[in-house]
Design a protein around this motif. Structure first.
Motif, PDB file in Angstrom:
ATOM      1  N   UNK A 126      22.581 -11.487  60.292  1.00 53.97           N
ATOM      2  CA  UNK A 126      22.439 -11.466  58.837  1.00 53.97           C
ATOM      3  C   UNK A 126      21.895 -10.124  58.362  1.00 53.97           C
ATOM      4  N   UNK A 127      22.298  -9.685  57.174  1.00 52.51           N
ATOM      5  CA  UNK A 127      21.723  -8.485  56.580  1.00 52.51           C
ATOM      6  C   UNK A 127      20.228  -8.649  56.375  1.00 52.51           C
ATOM      7  N   UNK A 128      19.507  -7.629  56.329  1.00 53.85           N
ATOM      8  CA  UNK A 128      18.071  -7.412  56.116  1.00 53.85           C
ATOM      9  C   UNK A 128      17.170  -8.615  55.832  1.00 53.85           C
ATOM     10  N   UNK A 129      17.549  -9.815  56.161  1.00 47.49           N
ATOM     11  CA  UNK A 129      16.708 -10.984  55.968  1.00 47.49           C
ATOM     12  C   UNK A 129      16.842 -11.616  54.598  1.00 47.49           C
ATOM     13  N   UNK A 130      17.241 -10.851  53.594  1.00 46.38           N
ATOM     14  CA  UNK A 130      17.404 -11.385  52.244  1.00 46.38           C
ATOM     15  C   UNK A 130      18.832 -11.835  52.008  1.00 46.38           C
ATOM     16  N   UNK A 131      19.741 -11.424  52.908  1.00 43.92           N
ATOM     17  CA  UNK A 131      21.143 -11.759  52.751  1.00 43.92           C
ATOM     18  C   UNK A 131      21.847 -10.871  51.744  1.00 43.92           C
ATOM     19  N   UNK A 132      21.157  -9.807  51.272  1.00 41.92           N
ATOM     20  CA  UNK A 132      21.731  -8.962  50.237  1.00 41.92           C
ATOM     21  C   UNK A 132      22.043  -7.565  50.766  1.00 41.92           C
ATOM     22  N   UNK A 133      21.097  -6.928  51.413  1.00 45.10           N
ATOM     23  CA  UNK A 133      21.249  -5.534  51.833  1.00 45.10           C
ATOM     24  C   UNK A 133      22.007  -5.383  53.137  1.00 45.10           C
ATOM     25  N   UNK A 134      22.223  -4.135  53.548  1.00 40.01           N
ATOM     26  CA  UNK A 134      22.950  -3.876  54.790  1.00 40.01           C
ATOM     27  C   UNK A 134      22.124  -4.257  56.022  1.00 40.01           C
ATOM     28  N   UNK A 135      22.848  -4.525  57.106  1.00 38.22           N
ATOM     29  CA  UNK A 135      22.164  -4.811  58.360  1.00 38.22           C
ATOM     30  C   UNK A 135      21.532  -3.519  58.885  1.00 38.22           C
ATOM     31  N   UNK A 136      20.356  -3.618  59.492  1.00 37.95           N
ATOM     32  CA  UNK A 136      19.674  -2.419  59.986  1.00 37.95           C
ATOM     33  C   UNK A 136      20.415  -1.790  61.163  1.00 37.95           C
ATOM     34  N   UNK A 137      20.075  -0.525  61.437  1.00 36.58           N
ATOM     35  CA  UNK A 137      20.682   0.209  62.540  1.00 36.58           C
ATOM     36  C   UNK A 137      19.615   0.668  63.517  1.00 36.58           C
ATOM     37  N   UNK A 138      20.056   0.965  64.721  1.00 37.34           N
ATOM     38  CA  UNK A 138      19.224   1.561  65.770  1.00 37.34           C
ATOM     39  C   UNK A 138      19.877   2.885  66.098  1.00 37.34           C
ATOM     40  N   UNK A 139      19.101   3.959  66.159  1.00 37.65           N
ATOM     41  CA  UNK A 139      19.646   5.300  66.382  1.00 37.65           C
ATOM     42  C   UNK A 139      19.192   5.812  67.740  1.00 37.65           C
ATOM     43  N   UNK A 140      20.154   6.352  68.503  1.00 37.18           N
ATOM     44  CA  UNK A 140      19.860   7.005  69.775  1.00 37.18           C
ATOM     45  C   UNK A 140      20.323   8.446  69.656  1.00 37.18           C
ATOM     46  N   UNK A 141      19.387   9.389  69.819  1.00 33.03           N
ATOM     47  CA  UNK A 141      19.720  10.800  69.660  1.00 33.03           C
ATOM     48  C   UNK A 141      19.282  11.557  70.915  1.00 33.03           C
ATOM     49  N   UNK A 142      20.160  12.466  71.365  1.00 37.43           N
ATOM     50  CA  UNK A 142      19.878  13.333  72.499  1.00 37.43           C
ATOM     51  C   UNK A 142      19.671  14.730  71.938  1.00 37.43           C
ATOM     52  N   UNK A 143      18.578  15.392  72.363  1.00 28.33           N
ATOM     53  CA  UNK A 143      18.220  16.677  71.780  1.00 28.33           C
ATOM     54  C   UNK A 143      17.930  17.720  72.863  1.00 28.33           C
ATOM     55  N   UNK A 144      17.970  18.974  72.443  1.00 26.56           N
ATOM     56  CA  UNK A 144      17.459  20.098  73.226  1.00 26.56           C
ATOM     57  C   UNK A 144      16.211  20.581  72.496  1.00 26.56           C
ATOM     58  N   UNK A 145      15.166  20.901  73.261  1.00 23.19           N
ATOM     59  CA  UNK A 145      13.896  21.317  72.662  1.00 23.19           C
ATOM     60  C   UNK A 145      13.601  22.777  72.996  1.00 23.19           C
ATOM     61  N   UNK A 146      12.955  23.443  72.050  1.00 28.66           N
ATOM     62  CA  UNK A 146      12.514  24.815  72.300  1.00 28.66           C
ATOM     63  C   UNK A 146      11.382  24.764  73.322  1.00 28.66           C
ATOM     64  N   UNK A 147      11.406  25.655  74.312  1.00 23.92           N
ATOM     65  CA  UNK A 147      10.380  25.696  75.340  1.00 23.92           C
ATOM     66  C   UNK A 147       9.012  25.911  74.697  1.00 23.92           C
ATOM     67  N   UNK A 148       8.044  25.091  75.069  1.00 23.80           N
ATOM     68  CA  UNK A 148       6.682  25.221  74.570  1.00 23.80           C
ATOM     69  C   UNK A 148       6.359  24.377  73.359  1.00 23.80           C
ATOM     70  N   UNK A 149       7.358  23.707  72.772  1.00 24.26           N
ATOM     71  CA  UNK A 149       7.104  22.882  71.597  1.00 24.26           C
ATOM     72  C   UNK A 149       6.318  21.629  72.016  1.00 24.26           C
ATOM     73  N   UNK A 150       5.461  21.159  71.142  1.00 25.52           N
ATOM     74  CA  UNK A 150       4.701  19.926  71.398  1.00 25.52           C
ATOM     75  C   UNK A 150       5.651  18.743  71.218  1.00 25.52           C
ATOM     76  N   UNK A 151       6.178  18.228  72.344  1.00 28.43           N
ATOM     77  CA  UNK A 151       7.197  17.178  72.285  1.00 28.43           C
ATOM     78  C   UNK A 151       6.699  15.907  71.607  1.00 28.43           C
ATOM     79  N   UNK A 152       5.459  15.533  71.833  1.00 25.73           N
ATOM     80  CA  UNK A 152       4.940  14.303  71.214  1.00 25.73           C
ATOM     81  C   UNK A 152       4.969  14.413  69.691  1.00 25.73           C
TER      82      UNK A 152
END
Length: 186
Positions: A126-152
């Protein structure tokens, strides 16, 4: 439906709280001086400018250069299979690749990370529990990080950015964000 609790910034503050305080003009001493809070605040400002600029642009100003149009048309002709659509309203749909491109772009606007891949999965049921809005999504993203960046800190900011872009720009609630750091650059 339970909403995932986002990780706090490296200093322990919640990025969403910092964003709200910045909107209200009520940043406290810590938020004005902490590098993690300042980065979250800067990300918020960049996102606001980007969303405002996109909303104000007329359709005429969005004409791509001929080379881009040729590349896009070539990709469309080469890939004729229908794409899976994300439900964003009662009779409104958005292609998954378009949503993924918007989220990759949001990640790329942030300092310290570059998006490599993004996958959006819309939850079933079911959509967002109210039956009105869109169903939620889950996002999976793969990234490259700059060396030395605070990953947390930077991954916490990316999560908050993706949740905000999902809700404000794409129009779907984001219940979770998985971030996989795959590469580094100097």
């Amino acid at each position: 439906m339970a909403v995932e609790q986002l990780e706090p910034l490296a200093c322990g503050r919640d990025a969403a709280d910092v964003w709200e305080h910045a909107d209200a003009g009520a940043l406290d001493d810590h938020e004005r001086t902490c590098p993690h809070c300042r980065s979250a605040w800067a990300d918020h400002d960049r996102l606001g400018v980007l969303v405002t600029r996109m909303a104000e642009e007329s359709r005429e100003s969005l004409r791509p250069p001929p080379s881009v149009l040729a590349q896009v048309m070539g990709a469309v002709v080469a890939d004729l299979r229908p794409h899976e659509l994300l439900e964003i309203g009662p009779d409104a749909w958005l292609s998954r690749p378009a949503a993924e491109a918007a989220l990759r772009h949001a990640v790329d606007t942030m300092g310290g990370l570059r998006a490599l891949r993004c996958r959006v999965e819309q939850e079933t049921g079911e959509p967002d529990g109210t039956g009105v809005g869109p169903r939620p999504v889950w996002v999976r993203v793969t990234v490259a990080a700059r060396f030395g960046v605070d990953l947390a800190s930077v991954t916490a900011r990316v999560r908050q950015m993706i949740v905000t872009v999902g809700e404000r720009a794409i129009g779907v609630p984001v219940t979770g964000v998985d971030i996989h750091v795959e590469d580094l650059w100097e």
